[in-house]
Write an enzyme that holds these catalytic residues in place. Structure first.
Site, PDB file in Angstrom:
ATOM      1  N   CYS A 152       0.833  -1.204   0.000  1.00  8.47           N
ATOM      2  CA  CYS A 152       0.000   0.000   0.000  1.00  8.47           C
ATOM      3  C   CYS A 152       0.875   1.264   0.000  1.00  8.47           C
ATOM      4  CB  CYS A 152      -0.969  -0.029   1.175  1.00  8.47           C
ATOM      5  SG  CYS A 152      -2.381   1.085   0.947  1.00  8.47           S
TER       6      CYS A 152
ATOM      7  N   HIS B 240      -3.685  -5.293   1.003  1.00  5.19           N
ATOM      8  CA  HIS B 240      -3.525  -5.676   2.403  1.00  5.19           C
ATOM      9  C   HIS B 240      -3.944  -7.145   2.547  1.00  5.19           C
ATOM     10  CE1 HIS B 240      -2.696  -1.666   3.870  1.00  5.19           C
ATOM     11  NE2 HIS B 240      -3.744  -1.204   3.222  1.00  5.19           N
TER      12      HIS B 240
END
Length: 491
Positions: free
Chosen positions: A336, A432
């Site tokens: 991310c 994630h």
């Protein structure tokens, strides 16, 4: 099954164990044949989760939903605050960001009714679907200066007419003063909701607190319905990252050393939960240059303020040590915000994250990222590298990353490619939970181990078993008969 009143757990302060108690009671109620669901009107956390329908809630409520064996929903956490600076937070309302606010802007009187209405509406919808609702408070219930704008603690207990239990952490000391003071400072209508006291994190022989229990009950006129021993062998994902730096350090014990870069605004540290419990691995969180350079694998995690965290890494020398680790053949991974940092450049023309307009990245991946106000929030199914195994994860990010000519895609999704791979030992992804998938873990660790880890159960099965162990632990030490009595009372 008989309809129960709502139940709520509030605290004498932050980090007394409200989320864990809530999770345990959620599973106990499920085991006893009910259909519980968690609820927290307002949460402040950098650890969030994507719901199946593509919205965002606090990770703690997603964990509690897992304990209830139901899909998480924004009604379980209608207001989420994600700190992005010392005085600023992104406000997520009903699963979608509505902008950044300072504490003054957020708490001004004009917002209170809007937030309270959103909290009540979400609760009302949830209550129609589940039985019972298990509410969680936030911080301390006795912050008198915040009482008039409270949407999370005792005002919510009164609205829901919830049987409310006050939790105190005895390991901190001062348990008598904190419990007595918290109750004494309540308004009469709030005091009426308190049905019991729970003493949490007790160490030693519980019998030693028999006299303390009697004293508390005498001075508060509220029964102590549980003294919960501290535990070590049960694993439940944590909500806050405050203790990460103390978890472990570099170890000379033959294990694979994995350094997760400790960022000021680190988000979703639960990405590393599976690696943490892998017996082949020593995982630690650090921003120490030497500890980064000595690691076998370096991971750049997500961040709520990618540009500010990247700037700090450039100032403190960690950025150089990450680049050096890559040059020395170490594995470097970005997830991310960490993925964005590994690129050539990040720009923020609209000031989405703050006052930094652009920064050069680490230059390890051929991508450039532009921060945008639109937020991607979704659960994701993908295939990693050239493996045929189906993997799962979720995306929560601001910004769009554009591939350069030299970029090779890391993952394949139904709607196209995702992530970038420079080599087997250097890649980044927005997903994630990518490291929750065994095929990914085995691939990442392959250069450093001779044998695969023959795990008996996958992570989802492991977590479900932990919820049962947690419920068993709490059931032994909570007076569930008194709790059920309060949940069926018609007062």
């Amino acid at each position: 099954m008989k309809k129960l009143k709502s139940i709520m757990f509030v605290g004498t302060g932050s980090d007394v164990g409200k989320s864990i108690v809530n999770t345990a009671v959620c599973r106990i109620l499920l085991q006893d044949g009910y259909q519980p669901a968690p609820y927290k009107a307002q949460n402040m956390s950098l650890n969030s989760f994507a719901t199946p329908d593509g919205f965002e809630i606090g990770r703690a409520q997603a964990v509690q939903a897992e304990a209830c064996r139901v899909d998480c929903h924004t009604d379980m956490n209608p207001i989420l605050l994600k700190p992005s600076g010392e005085k600023m937070s992104q406000v997520v309302l009903n699963g979608k960001p509505i902008g950044n606010r300072s504490a003054v802007q957020y708490f001004r009187d004009g917002n209170h009714q809007i937030l309270e209405d959103a909290a009540h509406t979400a609760f009302d919808r949830l209550e129609k679907r589940y039985n019972p609702i298990v509410l969680e408070g936030a911080g301390s219930i006795s912050e008198l200066n915040l009482r008039h704008r409270d949407v999370t603690n005792m005002s919510m207990a009164v609205y829901a007419d919830a049987a409310t239990y006050l939790i105190a952490d005895i390991d901190r000391g001062g348990v008598f003063g904190s419990v007595y003071g918290s109750i004494a400072l309540l308004k009469p209508e709030e005091r009426k909701q308190i049905k019991g006291i729970i003493i949490n994190k007790f160490r030693g022989d519980i019998a030693l607190f028999d006299e303390g229990r009697k004293i508390l009950e005498e001075i508060t006129e509220v029964p102590v319905i549980g003294v919960i021993p501290a535990y070590k062998e049960i694993y439940i994902e944590e909500e806050d990252s405050v203790s990460l730096a103390c978890k472990a350090k570099f170890a000379e014990d033959g294990k694979i050393n994995i350094a997760v870069i400790l960022l000021d605004k680190m988000a979703n540290f639960t990405d590393f939960s599976v690696l943490e419990r892998d017996t082949r691995v020593n995982l630690y969180y650090t921003n120490n240059v030497l500890e980064v350079e000595k690691a076998d694998i370096v991971i750049l995690p997500g961040s709520k303020n990618t540009l500010a965290d990247l700037q700090e890494l450039q100032h403190n020398g960690v950025a150089k040590s990450i680049i050096s680790a890559h040059r020395n053949g170490k594995t470097v991974i970005g997830i991310c915000g960490g993925y964005q940092m590994m690129g050539r450049r990040i720009t923020d023309p609209e000031g989405v994250e703050g006052s930094i307009p652009y920064l050069s990245g680490l230059g390890l991946l051929d991508i450039e990222t532009i921060m945008t106000s639109e937020k991607v929030t979704k659960q994701t199914i993908f295939k990693y590298k050239d493996y045929e195994t189906q993997c799962e994860g979720y995306e929560i990010h601001m910004g769009q990353s554009n591939f350069g000519d030299a970029a090779s895609p890391l993952n394949q999704k139904e709607d196209g490619s995702e992530g970038v791979m420079r080599s087997d030992r250097c890649w980044g992804s927005y997903i994630h939970g990518i490291l929750d998938n065994p095929v990914v873990i085995e691939d990442v660790l392959a250069p450093y181990v001779e044998e695969k880890n023959n795990m008996v159960e996958d992570y989802a099965t492991f977590k479900d078993r932990q919820y049962d162990l947690l419920a068993d632990h709490f059931r032994k030490h909570l007076d569930m008969e008194k709790i059920y009595q309060a949940l069926t009372d018609k007062d």
